[in-house]
Design a protein around this motif. Structure first.
Motif, PDB file in Angstrom:
ATOM      1  N   TYR A   1       0.848  -1.191   0.000  1.00 16.41           N
ATOM      2  CA  TYR A   1       0.000   0.000   0.000  1.00 16.41           C
ATOM      3  C   TYR A   1       0.883   1.240   0.000  1.00 16.41           C
ATOM      4  O   TYR A   1       1.992   1.220   0.543  1.00 16.41           O
ATOM      5  CB  TYR A   1      -0.894   0.012   1.244  1.00 16.41           C
TER       6      TYR A   1
ATOM      7  N   LEU B   1       1.539   6.483   7.849  1.00 12.61           N
ATOM      8  CA  LEU B   1       0.174   5.963   7.907  1.00 12.61           C
ATOM      9  C   LEU B   1      -0.182   5.420   6.531  1.00 12.61           C
ATOM     10  O   LEU B   1       0.307   5.927   5.513  1.00 12.61           O
ATOM     11  CB  LEU B   1      -0.825   7.065   8.287  1.00 12.61           C
ATOM     12  N   PHE B   2      -1.014   4.419   6.516  1.00 10.63           N
ATOM     13  CA  PHE B   2      -1.533   3.922   5.238  1.00 10.63           C
ATOM     14  C   PHE B   2      -2.888   3.254   5.483  1.00 10.63           C
ATOM     15  O   PHE B   2      -3.257   2.978   6.627  1.00 10.63           O
ATOM     16  CB  PHE B   2      -0.559   2.956   4.552  1.00 10.63           C
ATOM     17  N   GLU B   3      -3.588   3.018   4.395  1.00  8.38           N
ATOM     18  CA  GLU B   3      -4.905   2.390   4.525  1.00  8.38           C
ATOM     19  C   GLU B   3      -4.846   0.942   4.053  1.00  8.38           C
ATOM     20  O   GLU B   3      -4.426   0.666   2.926  1.00  8.38           O
ATOM     21  CB  GLU B   3      -5.945   3.155   3.702  1.00  8.38           C
TER      22      GLU B   3
ATOM     23  N   SER C   1     -11.884  -1.118   5.724  1.00 10.84           N
ATOM     24  CA  SER C   1     -10.842  -0.105   5.549  1.00 10.84           C
ATOM     25  C   SER C   1     -10.291   0.225   6.937  1.00 10.84           C
ATOM     26  O   SER C   1     -11.036   0.655   7.815  1.00 10.84           O
ATOM     27  CB  SER C   1     -11.459   1.135   4.897  1.00 10.84           C
TER      28      SER C   1
ATOM     29  N   ILE D   1      -7.007   2.173   8.959  1.00 13.64           N
ATOM     30  CA  ILE D   1      -5.796   2.983   8.876  1.00 13.64           C
ATOM     31  C   ILE D   1      -4.752   2.347   9.786  1.00 13.64           C
ATOM     32  O   ILE D   1      -5.013   2.062  10.957  1.00 13.64           O
ATOM     33  CB  ILE D   1      -6.059   4.456   9.293  1.00 13.64           C
TER      34      ILE D   1
ATOM     35  N   ALA E   1      -0.519   2.160  11.118  1.00  8.46           N
ATOM     36  CA  ALA E   1       0.621   3.038  11.387  1.00  8.46           C
ATOM     37  C   ALA E   1       1.913   2.241  11.507  1.00  8.46           C
ATOM     38  O   ALA E   1       1.916   1.118  12.016  1.00  8.46           O
ATOM     39  CB  ALA E   1       0.370   3.805  12.676  1.00  8.46           C
TER      40      ALA E   1
ATOM     41  N   GLY F   1       0.883  -0.981  13.929  1.00  6.63           N
ATOM     42  CA  GLY F   1      -0.431  -1.240  14.526  1.00  6.63           C
ATOM     43  C   GLY F   1      -1.567  -0.531  13.816  1.00  6.63           C
ATOM     44  O   GLY F   1      -1.369   0.089  12.768  1.00  6.63           O
TER      45      GLY F   1
ATOM     46  N   TYR G   1      -4.886   2.161  13.718  1.00  2.90           N
ATOM     47  CA  TYR G   1      -5.433   3.373  14.304  1.00  2.90           C
ATOM     48  C   TYR G   1      -6.833   3.060  14.810  1.00  2.90           C
ATOM     49  O   TYR G   1      -7.676   2.541  14.068  1.00  2.90           O
ATOM     50  CB  TYR G   1      -5.480   4.496  13.266  1.00  2.90           C
TER      51      TYR G   1
ATOM     52  N   LEU H   1     -10.198   4.357  15.774  1.00  2.00           N
ATOM     53  CA  LEU H   1     -11.027   5.553  15.556  1.00  2.00           C
ATOM     54  C   LEU H   1     -11.733   6.024  16.821  1.00  2.00           C
ATOM     55  O   LEU H   1     -11.913   7.223  17.030  1.00  2.00           O
ATOM     56  CB  LEU H   1     -12.090   5.249  14.494  1.00  2.00           C
TER      57      LEU H   1
END
Lengths: 182, 56
Positions: free
Chosen positions: A7, A21-23, A29, A31, A33, A53, A55, A57
């Motif tokens: 990604y 960061l990436f998705e 989906s 996010i 890190a 790890g 993220y 929300l």
């Protein structure tokens, strides 16, 4: 070269810590890190912990103790690996330390409390212990001959007198230290 | 001469949508300056606390 797609990552800090960061686009989906954080100086070299790890929300923090099972583990792992050459581009003399959050001695005690894997507690076998470092070790073992052309790898043993020694594939280690060859 | 790509470099990078870029930008602001894995740093320090010298 790594044949698994990665990604695209977004560099969000390049100061003392390097953070991306990436998705992850799997079932959901998520996010994710990646962080290279300095934690020890030795012999003029800085050791950076590689952390990874999700993220969260709900509380706006990063957590590394969940298994998201998002169905794209290979792509996610490839994304983490993809940042390693970037790290060494700017930190040629430094090293990367990899140790799973499930490799601490307290992990087994905590895991026992909610064991869902029917581990044999009488012989103190915890199937979740060291699971994360095993993923890295599996990759290193599989690609060892290619990796040692570019990197110097050490493994940290978990014996009575733990030691950092030259990495030998298939041996057990609770942590891995990686330098870039010059 | 063409330079060989590093072994760990992925041969293909999946693109990121503008929506994701936006989402990441908001999250980046939320976590700006924070250490992501303080427990892992503590564990790393503890694990290597007895390391007097590097093997390199």
């Amino acid at each position: 070269m790594n044949n698994i797609p990665a990604y695209k990552t977004q560099l969000i800090s390049n100061q003392s810590k390097i953070q991306y960061l990436f998705e992850s686009n799997g079932i959901n989906s998520i996010i994710k890190a990646i962080e290279y954080a300095p934690f020890k100086k030795q012999n003029g070299k800085t050791l950076y912990n590689l952390g990874f790890g999700d993220y969260d929300l709900s509380n706006k923090t990063i957590t590394d103790d969940v298994n998201s099972n998002n169905g794209d583990m290979r792509k996610v792992f490839s994304t983490v690996l993809d940042t390693v050459p970037l790290f060494f581009k700017t930190h040629k003399d430094d090293a990367i330390w990899i140790q799973g959050s499930d490799s601490s001695n307290s992990f087994v005690d905590d895991c026992k409390k909610n064991c869902r894997k029917a581990c044999d507690l009488n012989v103190v076998v915890c199937k979740n212990f060291n699971r994360r470092i095993k993923i890295y070790r599996y990759y290193i073992n599989k690609n060892f001959t290619r990796l040692i052309k570019e990197y110097i790898i050490f493994g940290y043993t978990n014996e009575e007198k733990p030691n950092l020694i030259q990495y030998i594939p298939e041996n057990e280690y609770i942590g891995v230290l990686i330098f870039k060859k010059k | 001469m063409k330079q060989k790509k590093p072994i760990l470099k992925a041969n293909k990078t999946l693109s990121m949508s503008s929506k994701t870029k936006e989402k990441i930008s908001v999250i980046a602001n939320n976590i700006k300056g924070k250490e992501f894995f303080p427990e892992k740093i503590a564990l790393a320090k503890k694990t290597l606390s007895n390391l007097k010298t590097l093997p390199i």
